[in-house]
Design an enzyme around this catalytic site. Sequence first.
Site, PDB file in Angstrom:
ATOM      1  N   HIS A 211       1.411  11.209  -2.562  1.00 21.06           N
ATOM      2  CA  HIS A 211       0.058  11.239  -1.779  1.00 21.06           C
ATOM      3  C   HIS A 211      -0.728  12.397  -1.781  1.00 21.06           C
ATOM      4  CE1 HIS A 211      -2.299   8.836   1.039  1.00 21.06           C
ATOM      5  NE2 HIS A 211      -2.261   9.692   2.002  1.00 21.06           N
TER       6      HIS A 211
ATOM      7  N   HIS B 213       1.034  -1.206   0.006  1.00 22.62           N
ATOM      8  CA  HIS B 213      -0.038   0.035  -0.033  1.00 22.62           C
ATOM      9  C   HIS B 213       0.860   1.286   0.111  1.00 22.62           C
ATOM     10  CE1 HIS B 213      -3.466   2.406   0.886  1.00 22.62           C
ATOM     11  NE2 HIS B 213      -3.001   3.004   1.946  1.00 22.62           N
TER      12      HIS B 213
END
Length: 641
Positions: free
Chosen positions: A215, A170
């Site tokens: 991100h 992840h």
Amino acid sequence: MEMKWFLSKIQDDFRGGKINLEKTQRLLEKLDIRCSYIHVKRIFKDNDRLKQGRITIEEFRAIYRILTHREEIVEIFNAYSENRKILLENNLVQFLTQEQYTTEMSKTIAFEIIQKYEPIEEVRKARQMSLEGFTRYMDSRECQLFKNECRKVYQDMTHPLNDYFISSSHNTYLVSDQLVGPSDLWGYVSALVKGCRCLEIDCWDGAQNEPVVYHGYTLTSKLLFKTVIQAIHKYAFMTSDYPVVLSLENHCSPAQQEIMADNLQTTFGESLLSDMLADFPDTLPSPEALKFKVLVKNKKIGTLKETHERKGSDKRGKVEEWEEEVADLEEEEEEEEKFKESEIFESVLGENQDKETGVKKLSGVTLFKKKKTRKLKIALALSDLVIYTKAEKFKSFQHSRLYQQFNENNSIGETQARKLSKLRAHEFIFHTRKFITRIYPKATRADSSNFNPQEFWNIGCQMVALNFQTPGLPMDLQNGKFLDNGGSGYILKPHFLRESESYFNPSDIKDSMPITLTIRLISGIQLPLTHSSSNKGDTLVIIEVFGVPNDQMKQQTRVIKKNAFSPRWNETFTFIIHVPELALIRFVVESQGLIAGNEFLGQYTLPLLCMNKGYRRVPLFSRMGESLEPASLFVYVWYVR
């Protein structure tokens, strides 16, 4: 005989007189003695009688004996040696058969072991083994706890993809936290080297028409998408031949999605799966059929048949738009969490927000903070690269049974997945028998922490995605589980998680055939010393079992005071394990702390069914997963069903 051999090996090094610590270390290496510098330094100091920093040949001999003489090995040797000096070939065969449970044992195998590990030539020629040779054999990789047969791909790799646990990461691009940490290519390289087969790529519009990876809504640094996939291409099949899945978190505009599609095709070429395999028009292919292939996981327009019919046509500028339901509460919570993060950084990132409606527009994807739908735009060029790994929102188990197609995969957040696994375990397992299911950490884990993956392996989830950059128990379990099957990143699920007639429920085990596992923890070898000023080498070992809830347990040894070099426990522990196919065994070594708690020294995790029986060496690894050789534990293992 051993003394004569020993002196012949070291005399030349002492012709110039005494030797210092550095030469002592080199001489030990020359003698194939693995040793920790910090322990050698202490032993050298203790044996340097004149305290001049130089030792005699006799003092070196004393150091060598301290490092190599292990009373527990001597006891085993003497039990099988007829004269307590030499093991005959027949004695070695007897030991390997009775203690090590070596199947298909023969004198040929014993002879090969003697030839490989016996250092004294005249003993070797006589097809015998000295204590020196026996100690080297017992300290070798052949006597490690992990089975040699599990070090290679031995499982049937021709089942469909949904029948396997798949090593998955992840936020692969992060090497730190999720708010201000750096994005780094090393995240991808490191994960691939560890056998990871599913990588996450968070894609956003970048400057100069170049998609970037970072991100979103945060201050994490950015990487060019094309640079990321070039690194993946270089390392994709270095550790494993089996397929790599690129899980795209796609926030790009259609124009930059087309650039992504072009980058993927240019970089991966024939390795990129861009059409159905002829033999798999309506079922998922196997890892074997997809060897050396790269699969794209993303939203998709239309059917596989339509994709096949469009092959070779011009798709530039062709875009589809549709509304998608935000089906579950958890996703709304996660969108809101991202929304809050974006508010924290909006002054830095310069996002525009409609204060009244609470809508934030992001490069062709509109996220609604409160409404239960969102608009999506996808470029046909990127959509058509999605074949067997179409990202499809999970709505309910009933909806999946009625409508979900074989090539549609679900991603479910850990909170929702945990609730479903507790309340509807049987339905969840039925779902994972048919469809690839990815579990990912909740959005509030801004520090990139991880959940325990075991609870989701217990219900057959194929892709349990962890933050590989974050050390700790979850990654120890991940690394331990995927040691199996040659570290290929694919592990065939147990039959009860694959077969439709099975009624397996991890929380309600019926008709199981338990294994009784017995571990005698004999000793430790050169255990690492901590940097703590309060560390006195007061060592203990914890043995933990991870598996179905009924199998979760741990036991620990007593504390051995002031001895990290060669502690001896000689304690026996017994575990009843109901579902051995899912069980992982974890050894944790700690230094006792009176004020701040125990200090972690090292650990080793492996699947129960990959454990050798008999006298075995347990290697230790640091919190970051690095080898702590020669630090290890010495155990005796027995299990029976």
